[in-house]
Design an enzyme around this catalytic site. Structure first.
Site, PDB file in Angstrom:
ATOM      1  N   LEU A 298      43.298  69.944  27.062  1.00 24.71           N
ATOM      2  CA  LEU A 298      41.955  69.542  26.637  1.00 24.71           C
ATOM      3  C   LEU A 298      40.907  69.802  27.705  1.00 24.71           C
ATOM      4  O   LEU A 298      39.752  70.069  27.402  1.00 24.71           O
ATOM      5  CB  LEU A 298      41.948  68.052  26.271  1.00 24.71           C
ATOM      6  CG  LEU A 298      42.843  67.630  25.097  1.00 24.71           C
ATOM      7  CD1 LEU A 298      42.812  66.114  24.934  1.00 24.71           C
ATOM      8  CD2 LEU A 298      42.394  68.313  23.811  1.00 24.71           C
ATOM      9  N   GLY A 299      41.295  69.709  28.965  1.00 26.94           N
ATOM     10  CA  GLY A 299      40.337  69.918  30.039  1.00 26.94           C
ATOM     11  C   GLY A 299      40.955  69.609  31.391  1.00 26.94           C
ATOM     12  O   GLY A 299      42.054  69.066  31.480  1.00 26.94           O
ATOM     13  N   GLY A 301      39.956  68.180  35.480  1.00 21.16           N
ATOM     14  CA  GLY A 301      39.001  67.537  36.360  1.00 21.16           C
ATOM     15  C   GLY A 301      39.286  67.866  37.806  1.00 21.16           C
ATOM     16  O   GLY A 301      40.015  68.811  38.119  1.00 21.16           O
ATOM     17  N   SER A 302      38.730  67.078  38.706  1.00 25.91           N
ATOM     18  CA  SER A 302      38.862  67.357  40.135  1.00 25.91           C
ATOM     19  C   SER A 302      40.295  67.274  40.605  1.00 25.91           C
ATOM     20  O   SER A 302      40.731  68.064  41.423  1.00 25.91           O
ATOM     21  CB  SER A 302      37.998  66.380  40.940  1.00 25.91           C
ATOM     22  OG  SER A 302      38.325  65.030  40.605  1.00 25.91           O
ATOM     23  N   PHE A 303      41.063  66.305  40.092  1.00 24.33           N
ATOM     24  CA  PHE A 303      42.472  66.279  40.446  1.00 24.33           C
ATOM     25  C   PHE A 303      43.340  65.764  39.296  1.00 24.33           C
ATOM     26  O   PHE A 303      44.273  64.997  39.486  1.00 24.33           O
ATOM     27  CB  PHE A 303      42.753  65.466  41.716  1.00 24.33           C
ATOM     28  CG  PHE A 303      42.010  64.164  41.830  1.00 24.33           C
ATOM     29  CD1 PHE A 303      42.412  63.063  41.122  1.00 24.33           C
ATOM     30  CD2 PHE A 303      40.916  64.063  42.677  1.00 24.33           C
ATOM     31  CE1 PHE A 303      41.736  61.860  41.239  1.00 24.33           C
ATOM     32  CE2 PHE A 303      40.236  62.865  42.812  1.00 24.33           C
ATOM     33  CZ  PHE A 303      40.646  61.756  42.087  1.00 24.33           C
ATOM     34  N   SER A 305      44.694  66.980  34.977  1.00 20.41           N
ATOM     35  CA  SER A 305      44.645  67.797  33.767  1.00 20.41           C
ATOM     36  C   SER A 305      44.884  66.875  32.583  1.00 20.41           C
ATOM     37  O   SER A 305      45.740  65.991  32.638  1.00 20.41           O
ATOM     38  CB  SER A 305      45.709  68.897  33.797  1.00 20.41           C
ATOM     39  OG  SER A 305      45.529  69.749  34.908  1.00 20.41           O
ATOM     40  N   VAL A 306      44.130  67.076  31.498  1.00 18.19           N
ATOM     41  CA  VAL A 306      44.243  66.216  30.323  1.00 18.19           C
ATOM     42  C   VAL A 306      44.784  67.044  29.165  1.00 18.19           C
ATOM     43  O   VAL A 306      44.231  68.088  28.821  1.00 18.19           O
ATOM     44  CB  VAL A 306      42.886  65.595  29.946  1.00 18.19           C
ATOM     45  CG1 VAL A 306      43.059  64.651  28.754  1.00 18.19           C
ATOM     46  CG2 VAL A 306      42.285  64.844  31.130  1.00 18.19           C
ATOM     47  N   ASP A 427      30.384  55.737  37.853  1.00 19.43           N
ATOM     48  CA  ASP A 427      30.295  57.167  37.542  1.00 19.43           C
ATOM     49  C   ASP A 427      29.985  57.386  36.063  1.00 19.43           C
ATOM     50  O   ASP A 427      30.582  58.242  35.406  1.00 19.43           O
ATOM     51  CB  ASP A 427      31.607  57.872  37.910  1.00 19.43           C
ATOM     52  CG  ASP A 427      31.457  59.389  37.983  1.00 19.43           C
ATOM     53  OD1 ASP A 427      30.330  59.868  38.179  1.00 19.43           O
ATOM     54  OD2 ASP A 427      32.475  60.090  37.837  1.00 19.43           O
TER      55      ASP A 427
END
Length: 543
Positions: A298-299, A301-303, A305-306, A427
């Protein structure tokens, strides 16, 4: 050379004919040749003529089953239209030229049973249309570059023969089988026999669509898996692994007389569970994600994975957040988010279903959080869709935006005022607001949250501390951006920026924002007498 007099050849097939015993040196003069050149299965010796590169329209070159020697000419890398290159069963040596990554049209590349050595070039991963690759029975001294396994045509319709990231038949590779193999859903034949691989046979091999598996003559140990290809004695070979045990009765292996290691226990059962949460293991999650399949991603990020995954326990889709523990702070992030999600519950917060903290099948640390799946993605994707999303989705209406803003308001109100200790998200932004089937907003991602002392609204922060204020550029209030305080007011500022973005329809970083202008200042100036220029044109059109 009589071949040089041919002026209209499209296909030249000299295989198995009683011709000269060397490849005709002037064959490259057939630059007019349009399609195929077959010189296979004849026992040609000598070197491959470099002037074959003059055949610029060549689609298929087959020099297999000969006695060719020397290196692979770099000049062949200029054959930009070449689709199939077969060189197996020769005596070719040295390295594969780096420039072979320029063969952008190449679909099949077979060089098995030669004497190639050195390293497999990273540039092979540039050949994006590759769907057949054979590198077996050579003298390579390195693993296959990981870039090769990013080639979608190769991993989805796999014809790799003999070699995988850490294995080539009849070589000297050591250690475990790499976890990257688990994503190769199209892999059917895997032969890594006669090496020095060790540890347990990875259970992810059960999930692949293998029709033939050879792991003979290694130092594998422990229980043999029992699912998938491991059901068939005919399809599998484990000869020479004296430490294997159990498995299905047909394999006639001894009983396991050892206690499972701590690592393996943690891989087979989740080490994190709370009352009301699902119990999941690494194996459960691996199966749910179809072995880290790119189609489920799905995507990133910085550290982390989804992935989207279907859990057997619930038979419903979940969002599985896999942490990349090689990044500094990833473990602390996991602990912080678990602590928050264990304690809070609200209809407008993304619901955590469970967490998994333990080890994968290779004994590496593994941490994951499993969330309720939000089918409509993030608010950011709706406000700023990509070209593909733009064609698939309608625009958010005024009513939908107001409802989502209300949902976020309720979530923040709960965090700030209705939990036993005030909680600051730290955030908040459009990408952290996720939408369910009914377009209801849910605030997620609690890695940076801070619990404030009871009855206090501000918490001083040491600028040198690892817990100083963090967040995303543009959403942080100026005073918080300096790392001076953590406060619920900081969340309120971020919420205000989010509201501006929702109703103006512009990103915080936009081409029009220069010379100190930003979304906040743009809105402040326009509110005086130019409101119609401020509002998202989609909303103006709706009105």
């Amino acid at each position: 050379m009589i071949l040089a007099t041919f002026v209209s050849v499209t296909v030249l097939n000299l295989n198995s004919e009683d011709l000269a015993r060397v490849v005709p040196p002037h064959i490259g003069n057939l630059s007019f040749m349009r399609k195929k050149l077959f010189l296979n299965n004849y026992s040609f010796s000598g070197k491959i003529p470099s002037n074959l590169s003059h055949c610029s329209n060549l689609l298929n070159l087959d020099l297999s089953v000969n006695k060719l020697q020397g290196n692979l000419p770099t000049e062949l890398s200029s054959l930009s239209k070449l689709q199939r290159l077969k060189l197996k069963f020769n005596s070719l040596t040295r390295n594969i030229p780096l420039l072979f990554g320029n063969l952008s049209s190449l679909q099949v590349f077979t060089i098995g049973s030669n004497n190639f050595g050195g390293k497999n070039p990273e540039t092979l991963g540039w050949v994006r249309n590759l769907n057949g690759l054979s590198l077996s029975d050579n003298k390579f001294v390195s693993t296959i570059p990981i870039s090769i396994f990013n080639i979608s045509t190769l991993t989805n319709n796999n014809h790799i023969s003999g070699v995988l990231p850490s294995g080539i038949g009849n070589n000297f590779f050591e250690g475990p089988l790499p976890s990257t193999i688990s994503s190769m859903r199209g892999l059917q034949i895997l032969n890594v026999s006669n090496n020095r691989l060790s540890r347990q046979i990875p259970k992810y091999l059960e999930l692949l669509n293998l029709t033939n598996l050879s792991l003979s003559y290694h130092d594998f140990k422990g229980a043999l898996p029992t699912i998938g290809v491991f059901r068939s004695v005919i399809s599998t070979s484990f000869v020479g692994n004296k430490k294997l045990c159990r498995g299905l009765p047909d394999f006639q292996l001894p009983k396991c007389d050892y206690k499972e290691s701590k690592h393996n226990k943690k891989a087979s059962a989740s080490s994190y569970s709370e009352q009301g949460l699902l119990h999941v293991s690494y194996h459960n999650l691996l199966k749910a994600m179809s072995g880290f399949s790119s189609t489920n991603l799905l995507g990133m990020g910085s550290f982390e994975s989804v992935y989207k995954g279907l859990l057997d326990q619930t038979q419903s889709n979940m969002a599985i957040n896999i942490l990349d523990l090689s990044h500094e702070g990833a473990s602390k992030s996991f602990i912080a988010e678990c602590e928050v999600l264990r304690r809070i519950r609200h209809r407008n917060l993304v619901k955590v279903l469970t967490a998994c903290s333990g080890f994968d099948f290779n004994g590496n640390d593994f941490k994951a959080l499993v969330y309720e799946f939000m089918s409509n993605g993030s608010l950011d994707e709706w406000l700023h869709p990509t070209a593909l999303q733009n064609t698939e989705r309608s625009k958010l209406s005024l009513l939908e935006r107001v409802n989502i803003a209300s949902n976020v308001t309720c979530a923040l109100d709960y965090l700030h005022h209705h939990y036993e200790t005030p909680i600051v998200h730290c955030d908040l932004k459009t990408s952290k607001v996720l939408l369910d089937d009914e377009m209801t907003g849910h605030v997620g991602d609690f890695r940076l949250v801070r619990f404030l002392p009871e009855a206090m609204h501000k918490l001083p922060v040491d600028k040198s501390s690892s817990i100083r204020v963090k967040g995303s550029f543009g959403y942080i209030a100026a005073e918080c951006g300096l790392g001076s305080v953590v406060s619920i007011e900081g969340d309120v500022y971020s919420f205000g920026v989010l509201i501006l973005e929702m109703f103006i329809g512009k990103r915080l970083i936009d081409d029009m924002f220069e010379n100190g202008l930003n979304l906040h200042r743009f809105a402040k100036a326009a509110l005086i007498d130019r409101v119609e220029k401020l509002i998202d044109p989609v909303l103006i059109q709706e009105i």
